[in-house]
Design a protein around this motif. Sequence first.
Motif, PDB file in Angstrom:
ATOM      1  N   GLU A   1       0.690 -97.592   9.064  1.00 35.65           N
ATOM      2  CA  GLU A   1       1.988 -98.274   9.159  1.00 35.65           C
ATOM      3  C   GLU A   1       2.586 -98.203  10.558  1.00 35.65           C
ATOM      4  OE1 GLU A   1       4.196 -96.373   6.042  1.00 35.65           O
ATOM      5  OE2 GLU A   1       3.210 -97.561   4.475  1.00 35.65           O
ATOM      6  N   LEU A   2       2.114 -97.287  11.409  1.00 34.51           N
ATOM      7  CA  LEU A   2       2.584 -97.228  12.797  1.00 34.51           C
ATOM      8  C   LEU A   2       2.032 -98.367  13.650  1.00 34.51           C
ATOM      9  CD1 LEU A   2       2.321 -93.430  13.725  1.00 34.51           C
ATOM     10  CD2 LEU A   2       4.395 -94.744  13.270  1.00 34.51           C
ATOM     11  N   ALA A   3       0.852 -98.877  13.268  1.00 33.16           N
ATOM     12  CA  ALA A   3       0.212 -99.912  14.086  1.00 33.16           C
ATOM     13  C   ALA A   3      -0.562-100.901  13.213  1.00 33.16           C
ATOM     14  CB  ALA A   3      -0.715 -99.264  15.095  1.00 33.16           C
TER      15      ALA A   3
ATOM     16  N   GLU B   1      -0.432 -91.611  20.627  1.00 31.82           N
ATOM     17  CA  GLU B   1      -1.521 -90.640  20.471  1.00 31.82           C
ATOM     18  C   GLU B   1      -2.487 -91.084  19.374  1.00 31.82           C
ATOM     19  OE1 GLU B   1      -0.332 -86.623  19.443  1.00 31.82           O
ATOM     20  OE2 GLU B   1       1.179 -87.354  18.046  1.00 31.82           O
ATOM     21  N   PHE B   2      -1.967 -91.748  18.345  1.00 35.19           N
ATOM     22  CA  PHE B   2      -2.826 -92.299  17.293  1.00 35.19           C
ATOM     23  C   PHE B   2      -3.757 -93.357  17.872  1.00 35.19           C
ATOM     24  CE2 PHE B   2      -3.007 -95.884  14.103  1.00 35.19           C
ATOM     25  CZ  PHE B   2      -4.124 -95.406  13.439  1.00 35.19           C
ATOM     26  N   LEU B   3      -3.205 -94.294  18.638  1.00 39.06           N
ATOM     27  CA  LEU B   3      -4.029 -95.372  19.200  1.00 39.06           C
ATOM     28  C   LEU B   3      -5.054 -94.846  20.199  1.00 39.06           C
ATOM     29  CD1 LEU B   3      -1.355 -98.184  19.577  1.00 39.06           C
ATOM     30  CD2 LEU B   3      -3.121 -97.950  17.814  1.00 39.06           C
ATOM     31  N   GLU B   4      -4.688 -93.839  20.976  1.00 35.76           N
ATOM     32  CA  GLU B   4      -5.642 -93.257  21.930  1.00 35.76           C
ATOM     33  C   GLU B   4      -6.795 -92.576  21.205  1.00 35.76           C
ATOM     34  OE1 GLU B   4      -3.284 -90.716  24.453  1.00 35.76           O
ATOM     35  OE2 GLU B   4      -2.290 -92.431  25.408  1.00 35.76           O
ATOM     36  N   LEU B   5      -6.487 -91.797  20.168  1.00 31.14           N
ATOM     37  CA  LEU B   5      -7.532 -91.128  19.405  1.00 31.14           C
ATOM     38  C   LEU B   5      -8.403 -92.146  18.666  1.00 31.14           C
ATOM     39  CD1 LEU B   5      -8.896 -88.573  18.381  1.00 31.14           C
ATOM     40  CD2 LEU B   5      -7.140 -88.446  16.593  1.00 31.14           C
ATOM     41  N   LEU B   6      -7.775 -93.158  18.094  1.00 27.66           N
ATOM     42  CA  LEU B   6      -8.521 -94.203  17.394  1.00 27.66           C
ATOM     43  C   LEU B   6      -9.492 -94.888  18.349  1.00 27.66           C
ATOM     44  CD1 LEU B   6      -8.998 -95.850  14.812  1.00 27.66           C
ATOM     45  CD2 LEU B   6      -7.123 -97.344  15.549  1.00 27.66           C
ATOM     46  N   ASP B   7      -9.035 -95.232  19.538  1.00 30.59           N
ATOM     47  CA  ASP B   7      -9.898 -95.879  20.522  1.00 30.59           C
ATOM     48  C   ASP B   7     -11.076 -94.971  20.899  1.00 30.59           C
ATOM     49  OD1 ASP B   7     -10.451 -98.083  22.424  1.00 30.59           O
ATOM     50  OD2 ASP B   7     -10.078 -96.504  23.914  1.00 30.59           O
ATOM     51  N   LYS B   8     -10.789 -93.701  21.092  1.00 36.19           N
ATOM     52  CA  LYS B   8     -11.838 -92.739  21.433  1.00 36.19           C
ATOM     53  C   LYS B   8     -12.890 -92.675  20.325  1.00 36.19           C
ATOM     54  CE  LYS B   8     -12.472 -87.810  22.344  1.00 36.19           C
ATOM     55  NZ  LYS B   8     -11.799 -86.515  22.420  1.00 36.19           N
ATOM     56  N   LYS B   9     -12.452 -92.623  19.081  1.00 35.39           N
ATOM     57  CA  LYS B   9     -13.390 -92.520  17.961  1.00 35.39           C
ATOM     58  C   LYS B   9     -14.096 -93.843  17.676  1.00 35.39           C
ATOM     59  CE  LYS B   9     -13.062 -88.277  17.538  1.00 35.39           C
ATOM     60  NZ  LYS B   9     -14.237 -87.457  17.861  1.00 35.39           N
ATOM     61  N   MET B  10     -13.478 -94.962  18.015  1.00 33.32           N
ATOM     62  CA  MET B  10     -14.136 -96.262  17.858  1.00 33.32           C
ATOM     63  C   MET B  10     -15.359 -96.354  18.767  1.00 33.32           C
ATOM     64  SD  MET B  10     -12.552 -98.202  15.568  1.00 33.32           S
ATOM     65  CE  MET B  10     -13.113 -99.840  15.940  1.00 33.32           C
TER      66      MET B  10
ATOM     67  N   VAL C   1      -2.189 -86.329  14.171  1.00 37.07           N
ATOM     68  CA  VAL C   1      -1.350 -86.954  15.195  1.00 37.07           C
ATOM     69  C   VAL C   1      -0.084 -87.473  14.526  1.00 37.07           C
ATOM     70  CG1 VAL C   1      -3.267 -87.581  16.714  1.00 37.07           C
ATOM     71  CG2 VAL C   1      -2.517 -89.181  14.975  1.00 37.07           C
ATOM     72  N   HIS C   2       0.964 -87.668  15.330  1.00 37.01           N
ATOM     73  CA  HIS C   2       2.226 -88.114  14.750  1.00 37.01           C
ATOM     74  C   HIS C   2       2.812 -89.346  15.437  1.00 37.01           C
ATOM     75  CE1 HIS C   2       2.421 -84.643  12.147  1.00 37.01           C
ATOM     76  NE2 HIS C   2       2.126 -83.881  13.188  1.00 37.01           N
ATOM     77  N   GLU C   3       2.499 -89.561  16.676  1.00 37.92           N
ATOM     78  CA  GLU C   3       3.077 -90.668  17.439  1.00 37.92           C
ATOM     79  C   GLU C   3       2.100 -91.833  17.537  1.00 37.92           C
ATOM     80  OE1 GLU C   3       6.220 -90.539  18.449  1.00 37.92           O
ATOM     81  OE2 GLU C   3       6.370 -88.507  17.648  1.00 37.92           O
ATOM     82  N   ARG C   4       2.647 -93.047  17.627  1.00 39.67           N
ATOM     83  CA  ARG C   4       1.828 -94.252  17.720  1.00 39.67           C
ATOM     84  C   ARG C   4       0.845 -94.187  18.884  1.00 39.67           C
ATOM     85  NH1 ARG C   4       1.916-100.138  16.829  1.00 39.67           N
ATOM     86  NH2 ARG C   4       1.169-101.117  18.735  1.00 39.67           N
TER      87      ARG C   4
ATOM     88  N   SER D   1      -5.155 -88.064  10.640  1.00 40.05           N
ATOM     89  CA  SER D   1      -4.124 -87.815   9.639  1.00 40.05           C
ATOM     90  C   SER D   1      -2.776 -87.552  10.290  1.00 40.05           C
ATOM     91  CB  SER D   1      -4.531 -86.599   8.796  1.00 40.05           C
ATOM     92  OG  SER D   1      -3.526 -86.279   7.855  1.00 40.05           O
ATOM     93  N   ASP D   2      -1.735 -87.757   9.502  1.00 39.97           N
ATOM     94  CA  ASP D   2      -0.390 -87.437   9.967  1.00 39.97           C
ATOM     95  C   ASP D   2       0.076 -86.076   9.430  1.00 39.97           C
ATOM     96  OD1 ASP D   2       1.818 -88.390   7.500  1.00 39.97           O
ATOM     97  OD2 ASP D   2      -0.300 -88.874   7.370  1.00 39.97           O
ATOM     98  N   ASN D   3      -0.764 -85.408   8.629  1.00 43.36           N
ATOM     99  CA  ASN D   3      -0.357 -84.099   8.110  1.00 43.36           C
ATOM    100  C   ASN D   3      -1.540 -83.152   7.975  1.00 43.36           C
ATOM    101  OD1 ASN D   3      -1.323 -83.992   5.197  1.00 43.36           O
ATOM    102  ND2 ASN D   3      -0.267 -85.959   5.260  1.00 43.36           N
TER     103      ASN D   3
END
Length: 102
Positions: free
Chosen positions: A56-58, A31-40, A26-29, A7-9
């Motif tokens: 919308e960030l990626a 950190e979002f992509l790193e967390l997404l990759d980890k959870k994938m 998370v708020h930055e692209r 989430s962003d909030n």
Amino acid sequence: MKFYLISDNIDTLTAMRLVGIDGQVVHERQEFLELLDKKMHDKEVAVILVTTKLIELAPDVISELKLKQPEPLITEIPDRHGHSKIGEAIDGYVSEAIGVKL
């Protein structure tokens, strides 16, 4: 198999925690992509919920993952800050995939 929220909030995260869904804000692209990759790659996570603002960030990365990765399922959820254009996004994905505008 578990749900996980990115989430962003904090409000969305708090609401999801009330129903037993863990997550992270998370708020930055990057950190979002790193967390997404980890959870994938986390075999316990079956569904990743992602707020619209983060999608919308990626959008390019998310589209690619949705088309090529069979699991976990990535699902966009709106947050309390406005409406979501999920329907328009789905129309765009289908149009791009089949080459016909809906």
